[in-house]
Every structure is written in C-alpha cells, then in structure tokens.
Design an enzyme around this catalytic site. Sequence first.
Site, PDB file in Angstrom:
ATOM      1  N   LYS A   1       0.827  -1.209   0.000  1.00 33.45           N
ATOM      2  CA  LYS A   1       0.000   0.000   0.000  1.00 33.45           C
ATOM      3  C   LYS A   1       0.863   1.262   0.000  1.00 33.45           C
ATOM      4  CE  LYS A   1      -4.142  -2.030   2.057  1.00 33.45           C
ATOM      5  NZ  LYS A   1      -5.253  -1.855   2.984  1.00 33.45           N
TER       6      LYS A   1
ATOM      7  N   GLY B   1      -7.929  -3.276   0.475  1.00 27.64           N
ATOM      8  CA  GLY B   1      -9.133  -3.231   1.282  1.00 27.64           C
ATOM      9  C   GLY B   1      -8.886  -2.744   2.697  1.00 27.64           C
TER      10      GLY B   1
ATOM     11  N   ALA C   1      -4.092  -4.294  10.909  1.00 23.63           N
ATOM     12  CA  ALA C   1      -3.433  -5.440  11.534  1.00 23.63           C
ATOM     13  C   ALA C   1      -3.930  -5.665  12.957  1.00 23.63           C
ATOM     14  CB  ALA C   1      -1.921  -5.230  11.529  1.00 23.63           C
TER      15      ALA C   1
ATOM     16  N   LYS D   1      -5.071   6.959  -0.678  1.00 24.31           N
ATOM     17  CA  LYS D   1      -5.850   7.053   0.562  1.00 24.31           C
ATOM     18  C   LYS D   1      -4.961   7.419   1.741  1.00 24.31           C
ATOM     19  CE  LYS D   1      -4.560   2.816   2.267  1.00 24.31           C
ATOM     20  NZ  LYS D   1      -4.055   2.445   3.613  1.00 24.31           N
TER      21      LYS D   1
END
Length: 334
Positions: free
Chosen positions: A112, A142, A146, A197
């Site tokens: 990511k 998605g 964690a 994001k």
Amino acid sequence: MSEISEKLRIAIIGSGSWATALAKMFMNNLPGLNWYFRKEETIELFRKFHHNPNYLQAVEFDVDRIHFYSDINEIAEQSDILVFAIPSAFLKDALKDLKVDITNKFVVSAIKGIVPDDNLVVGQFFHEYFNVPYEQFGVIAGPCHAEEVARELLSYLTIASPDVKKARQFAFLLESPYIRTHISDDIWGTEYSSVLKNIMAIAAGISHGLRYGDNFQAVLMSNAIQEIKRFVDTVHPITRDIKSSAYLGDLLVTGYSQYSRNRTFGTMIGKGYTVRSAMLEMHMIAEGYFATKCIREINSRYNVNMPITDAVFNILYESISPAIELRILTEHLR
C-alpha cells in the site's frame, strides 16, 4: 487441508505489524509458512517467546510450523508465492541483494505504498526491476488494520490480479471465520487507490489536529474519494466501482481509524509537530509522506485536479502553515 494449500509454499517478506497479521491469517490454512526477517536476533527472540518481539505481541504462533529466513535469496528459492509487506521506502534496499529469478513466482504486494524516487507502484517496480510479468503479480487491498486482525474482528480483503484464477486461489489461503475475501483484476486502481488514501488520511489528520469537526471531515472524505477516482481513472481508465471496499472502504478506515498511522501523522502535523519530529515520535512509517511527493510528480504529466494532495504537499514539503493551507483548501471543497 485443501489441495491448494498443501502444494503452495508461501513466504512473507517483512516483519512489521501487517506482515504479522498476514502470517496469522495464513497459519489458519497452511501446514507451514516461510517468513523473512532481516535480523537473525529477531528470529531468535521470536523462536524463544513464540511471538513477534516487536509487533502484535499478543498473537502467538506455533514456531515449529514456521521456517524462518534471514537470507532473501534462500527464502525466494524455497517459496512459490512471495508476499511483500515491507514499507515502500525500504523496498529497494531490502531487495538489493536479491539474485534469484522470481519471474515464475506469484509476487503479491501487501505494501500500500509507492517506491520513492522511481515513482513506481509496487507492480511496476517488480515488473521493471525483476521482470515479473503482470500476470504473475497480485495486490492485497481493502480496509483491514493489523490490530483488528490480531483481535479476530471481522475484516474484508480484496485480492487483485490480472490472473483471476491465481487471485481466487490466493484469497482462499487467507479466508477464515473473521476474514472474507473478494476478487478483482484491477491491480492499477487498487494500488494507486491504496497510495492515495494514505495522502487523504494525512489531510484528515491535519484537519483533526487543527480542531476541524466531524462535519468538515465528512466533506473532506467525500471530496477525497472523488479526487482518487479522477486520478485512477486518468492513469488507468477502466470500468471500476470506486464505492467498493477496496477503494472507498480503505479510504474511510484510513481516514477515520485510531489505528491509522497516516491519520496519526497528520494529526501531529496539525498540532504543530515538524515532519521529522512526528516521524521520530511515531516509530513507524507513514507511507503517505513519501506518496505525496511521488503522486505530485506523477500528476505533473496528467494535470488531474487534486486540491487535497496539493494541500498536503504544500504543508509537508513547502513548509506552509497547516492552518493557512487548510483554510485555502476549504474553498476548493464541495
């Protein structure tokens, strides 16, 4: 035990909290797991205490089922699927000694982030530096922190790959009563959305640090998903549902969650911390910091309207006052 999981040798490359969460998921379905740690002393502590000594320490593992490696070439040679969970800023350095041919491996990014300086998303990086075909590449996307995986709270993951069959087989290895999976062929959109994001979450954190309220946060997030859509549709124009969990869901959890390191980083900046002091106090990498500069440079070729990204860049890299920059940004939001 399924035929699929019996045959495949899975390797996790990375030792942080997300790598540890992924290991927990895989261990629900696999007889064994290969796991790479850079430091041999970390491996010894893990073997002794049966948990990662640095992250998610409450998660206990059956260490007899884990094959630990500190040699990147050895674990690559001994594995069929390579799952990378290394901060993007450190990816090149971590793989500088990799000599094993990985073109026939299924390479999966759980990163990511975007590789700084090169301005490459992870799939591009492995394609250009290691000749990995895009058909041999996958993305884990998605909204999935964690910390919540460690607590076995219901979470949803999207596995993206041009080879949908590989994506489905890989997704099967992650599923459990608390992990549900979906399949996508949009590696570009999921990767870029995962990068963007984090930038949006920094903006959310900055506004929170400046004491903007929930009403403004909602407007910011609704504008953020529009900005993400404009960018990914320009860079890789295909039909995609930006409202699905791989895009909008990931944005929302990163923008609002207490576990979001990018939101935390932004909050500290909004409260007056310098970039350096915020990073030192967090003891963790905020991927959005590096992503902001990379996306800004990439967008110089596309000229997509990205007021939120521009505002975050001005604050982090041009040392413009967060209060002033956010006030200017409010005039661009609808």
